[in-house]
Design a protein around this motif. Sequence first.
Motif, PDB file in Angstrom:
ATOM      1  N   LYS B  17       0.878  -1.174   0.000  1.00  0.00           N
ATOM      2  CA  LYS B  17       0.000   0.000   0.000  1.00  0.00           C
ATOM      3  C   LYS B  17       0.912   1.220   0.000  1.00  0.00           C
ATOM      4  CE  LYS B  17      -4.370   1.688   1.894  1.00  0.00           C
ATOM      5  NZ  LYS B  17      -4.082   3.131   2.063  1.00  0.00           N
ATOM      6  N   ASP B  19       0.909   4.588   0.038  1.00  0.00           N
ATOM      7  CA  ASP B  19       0.402   5.939   0.309  1.00  0.00           C
ATOM      8  C   ASP B  19       1.494   6.973   0.088  1.00  0.00           C
ATOM      9  OD1 ASP B  19      -2.228   5.361   0.951  1.00  0.00           O
ATOM     10  OD2 ASP B  19      -1.692   4.737   2.984  1.00  0.00           O
ATOM     11  N   VAL B  23       2.861   6.757  -9.119  1.00  0.00           N
ATOM     12  CA  VAL B  23       3.072   5.564  -9.932  1.00  0.00           C
ATOM     13  C   VAL B  23       4.422   5.651 -10.648  1.00  0.00           C
ATOM     14  CG1 VAL B  23       2.206   4.279 -11.923  1.00  0.00           C
ATOM     15  CG2 VAL B  23       0.600   5.130 -10.204  1.00  0.00           C
ATOM     16  N   ASP B  53      -0.102   0.640 -17.226  1.00  0.00           N
ATOM     17  CA  ASP B  53      -0.005   1.181 -15.878  1.00  0.00           C
ATOM     18  C   ASP B  53       0.978   2.342 -15.835  1.00  0.00           C
ATOM     19  OD1 ASP B  53       1.386  -1.734 -16.078  1.00  0.00           O
ATOM     20  OD2 ASP B  53       2.783  -0.324 -15.172  1.00  0.00           O
ATOM     21  N   ASP B 109       1.707   0.123  -9.960  1.00  0.00           N
ATOM     22  CA  ASP B 109       0.423   0.830  -9.899  1.00  0.00           C
ATOM     23  C   ASP B 109      -0.047   0.910  -8.451  1.00  0.00           C
ATOM     24  OD1 ASP B 109      -1.669   2.295 -10.843  1.00  0.00           O
ATOM     25  OD2 ASP B 109      -2.558   0.698 -12.047  1.00  0.00           O
ATOM     26  N   THR B 110      -1.021   1.783  -8.214  1.00  0.00           N
ATOM     27  CA  THR B 110      -1.471   2.057  -6.847  1.00  0.00           C
ATOM     28  C   THR B 110      -3.000   2.082  -6.752  1.00  0.00           C
ATOM     29  OG1 THR B 110      -1.380   4.431  -7.317  1.00  0.00           O
ATOM     30  CG2 THR B 110       0.579   3.449  -6.316  1.00  0.00           C
ATOM     31  N   ALA B 113      -3.878   3.128  -2.923  1.00  0.00           N
ATOM     32  CA  ALA B 113      -3.560   4.504  -2.519  1.00  0.00           C
ATOM     33  C   ALA B 113      -4.342   5.512  -3.348  1.00  0.00           C
ATOM     34  CB  ALA B 113      -2.058   4.753  -2.638  1.00  0.00           C
ATOM     35  N   SER B 114      -4.581   5.195  -4.622  1.00  0.00           N
ATOM     36  CA  SER B 114      -5.294   6.153  -5.474  1.00  0.00           C
ATOM     37  C   SER B 114      -6.763   5.785  -5.619  1.00  0.00           C
ATOM     38  CB  SER B 114      -4.629   6.214  -6.848  1.00  0.00           C
ATOM     39  OG  SER B 114      -4.732   4.955  -7.485  1.00  0.00           O
ATOM     40  N   THR B 210      -3.455  -5.028  -4.307  1.00  0.00           N
ATOM     41  CA  THR B 210      -2.298  -4.379  -3.686  1.00  0.00           C
ATOM     42  C   THR B 210      -1.742  -3.271  -4.575  1.00  0.00           C
ATOM     43  OG1 THR B 210      -0.882  -6.079  -4.679  1.00  0.00           O
ATOM     44  CG2 THR B 210      -1.478  -6.396  -2.377  1.00  0.00           C
ATOM     45  N   ASP B 211      -1.010  -2.372  -3.934  1.00  0.00           N
ATOM     46  CA  ASP B 211      -0.161  -1.416  -4.654  1.00  0.00           C
ATOM     47  C   ASP B 211       1.211  -2.075  -4.808  1.00  0.00           C
ATOM     48  OD1 ASP B 211      -2.245   0.334  -4.427  1.00  0.00           O
ATOM     49  OD2 ASP B 211      -1.339   1.541  -2.834  1.00  0.00           O
ATOM     50  N   PRO B 332      -0.162  -6.566  -7.705  1.00  0.00           N
ATOM     51  CA  PRO B 332      -0.084  -5.105  -7.822  1.00  0.00           C
ATOM     52  C   PRO B 332      -0.870  -4.586  -9.019  1.00  0.00           C
ATOM     53  CG  PRO B 332       1.980  -6.135  -8.481  1.00  0.00           C
ATOM     54  CD  PRO B 332       1.131  -7.209  -7.877  1.00  0.00           C
ATOM     55  N   GLY B 333      -1.665  -3.564  -8.781  1.00  0.00           N
ATOM     56  CA  GLY B 333      -2.382  -2.925  -9.873  1.00  0.00           C
ATOM     57  C   GLY B 333      -3.366  -3.850 -10.554  1.00  0.00           C
TER      58      GLY B 333
END
Lengths: 516, 387
Positions: B17, B19, B23, B53, B109-110, B113-114, B210-211, B332-333
């Motif tokens: 994650k 935060d 990216v 991404d 990628d996030t 968080a985003s 997940t990020d 992720p992403g």
Amino acid sequence: MSNRKPARHPAPTHVAHDEPFWAATARGELVIKHCLPCDRSFWYPRPHCPLCGSFDTEWRAASGRGTVYSFSVVANAPRPTAVAVIELAEGPRMTTVVVDSDLADLRIDDSVIVCFESAEDDSMVPVFTTESAQHARSYAAAVLANCEERAAVHEAIAAPITKVTVIGAGSMGTGIAKSFLSNDFAVHLVDADQAALERALSDIQEYLSRLTSKREGWHGPTLTTSIDIDTAAGSQLVVEAVWEDLALKQEIFAKLEAVVSPSCILATNTSTLDINALAASTTHPGRVVGMHFFSPAHVMPLLEIVEGAEIRPETLATAVAVARSIGKTPVIVGVCPGFAANRMMIARNKEAEHLLLEGALPQQVDRVSRAMGLPMGPFEMLDMAGGIEVNVHRRRATGEEDWLVDALFERGRLGQKTGRGYYRYKPGERSPIPDQEVTDLILEASLREGIERRSIPDQEVRERLERVLAMEGKALLDEGIVARSGDLDVIWRQGFGWADWSGGPMYRATLQGWES
Amino acid sequence: MRSQTFVAGIFEHPTRKADGATVAQLHAEVALGALADAGLTLSDVDGYFCGADAPGLGVATMAEYIGLDRLRYVDGTESGGSSYLLHVNHAARAIAEGKCDVALITMADTPLASKGGLMLSGVDRSKLPALPYSVAVPALPMYGYGMVARRHMHEFGTTPEQLAWVKVAASQHAQYNPNAKLQNVVTVEEVLASPMVADPLHRLDCCVVTDGGGALVLVREEIARTLSRPLVRLAGAGEAVKHSSGGTYEFTSSAGVRSGADAFAEAGITPMDIHYASLYDSFTITVIVQLEDLGFCARGQGGVFASNGNLVSGVGRLAVNTDGGGLCNNHPGNKGGIPKLVEAVRQSRGEAHPDVQVPNHEFTLAHATGAMMSSYHVAGTTIFQAV
């Protein structure tokens, strides 16, 4: 949820080549693309054939019938929804949704038919429903029509009603007053408690002003109020909706008889008391009738017309006709504790409580109940309607014991109004959240009853709830409380929102082969 | 022709994650992480690969931000979660043809968080040609894979318990991965008791969100031999697309049948030569179908294969996703391709966690399914050889 109108779908993007597709769906027809050189139909539509590359393609009418190739049920959808791939009778498979169907019973290869729902731009969007759901819907429509036809017969000898008095300004009385006012009956509302009367008045006025702004040129009929019951004089119909206390109701009817004309009908909204006992205490028992509204009274379309032993035909006919003229579905029922609707519901709730002791939790029973076609399950409903408190008061009179309900009551878990009941609720919100304290109490209740808890499959929960409804319904028919089995399905549809795609409790019983 | 492409560097971002991070920043961190692992620098990179991404104009934006100024070969292929396996395949061809020497692949990628949700960033769904005819259909991947699972159960008798075994195996491995998002060991009963989200799939049949991200550095053999890392050769790769074919499709097998056959042919080996596989595990059913597609078991036997414990390292015949996979470790992403490649290379190098490392094996496989098995998807298969 069951009878709620589906939300409109997002607007599809329209392009020049698929104009015939949307023109067809607007007519209630599904068309698909067919390739002339390779003589195959394909999905989704496009100008060229993806199977051979030819642009020599044409639109053809599809039957709209197909079978389920596969599906996945959407959890917690606002109405039954499964994402599905449907194999059309014409060959191609399409990704779509199956809606408003009994998804617990859905299987691969089941037959489905297309239906159309509107999108935000008024385009009609194809979705599918099962053939069995369609059958249940036809049945639900037929029994409702039959019930209304039989009610219409009564209108010939109904007395004209111009002034209605409602006694009792609680939530039921307020809802009943709204029902009459919104259907152009002048209403006189009486309650001995001036404060209650003022609360009701402001609630009703707010409701009427909303209606006035929606209905062009409508000003609404006259609403008057009084704390003096003698002002009921001149009414042709009095509907009593005070606290459930036989002596109180008898006293009110006695006072009314002193001021109203002998032809005035005295109706009671009691849901638990013996209407024959109430009628017997009056000088003209033939004019007493039960008019049992369902909460919220101005919303739910069911009105149980309770036929006492000494009722005059004109009284019954007038009650039925009035019910129809305020937009309700009247179902004539005989006198017994709970009448038809609540008697079945109480039996269902008892079974639901027993399932808790055997191993289920409220969230499972409620989830299964929604899957059966009800807008909410028994425990959500009890929390909403303050059922825990009602249960405790009822048993104080009978001496019957229920450790679990008492335990909930003692902890201040009275339902939504205290933010905690069978579930907990966030302040100002109505969505039930499972609560560990309740789970612990249920486990303790099982222990106290000496019941070894087991995991109960959803299917068993459903079958037991359906079976107990069917058995109570059968008893009501055998005792002559209700005339037709279909009337019980109308009662559950109009009183509790049972979904058309599932037919109703008696329809389900017939499907299961439980007729005897 | 024997492949001359070697994996020189790998990196899996430890965050789950991110935060406060951008990216682009994560792309740079994973790029520099993989180059450091290889013992190379930014100025060595002359081939660059990324998917949608990557923000902005993909390869161009990232080349500028990361600081890649010697690029002579770039590729922005986007095929969902399998993008990076396709990048490996494409990089190998470019290296073989002399178009580049050091190829960098990055992914980051996030979605957490985003608050990007479950959709792939950089992919515009609004112009999808099927969309006007499916506006009533919830588009989440779990319903598509729920349908695949239901059909597989219908045709082959696969059971929810068998699906649950895929998650059980992943959780057995994840307990040894301190970066895994979910490190707790779960049982079949716990999987079946988790809430149903896309019947027949339970919450624990679904991967984590997940990020993060990761990167690979591929180099030609001469360069690999000058570096100090264990030698891992790309022995074979394949890619293939399968889709609804105008509505004539079935979805109990995937494009992995063809991407796998190509990769095995190029490597000159059979599934019996593989004892570790990274298999895409967006959902438990994804693994079952791919086991069959790649020939690790007969068609319809994926459920039995999994429930016999075959996927658990040290126990079964084919250790799968020893990092905990997308089901427990990292996705992720919403694109799990990079962790699949990274763990396969770790296994080839002997650098997996000692408790899950497969001993004495020559070949490993990584495989991914991008987009959705129930409508259209792109499969990518890579086979690595410890040299």
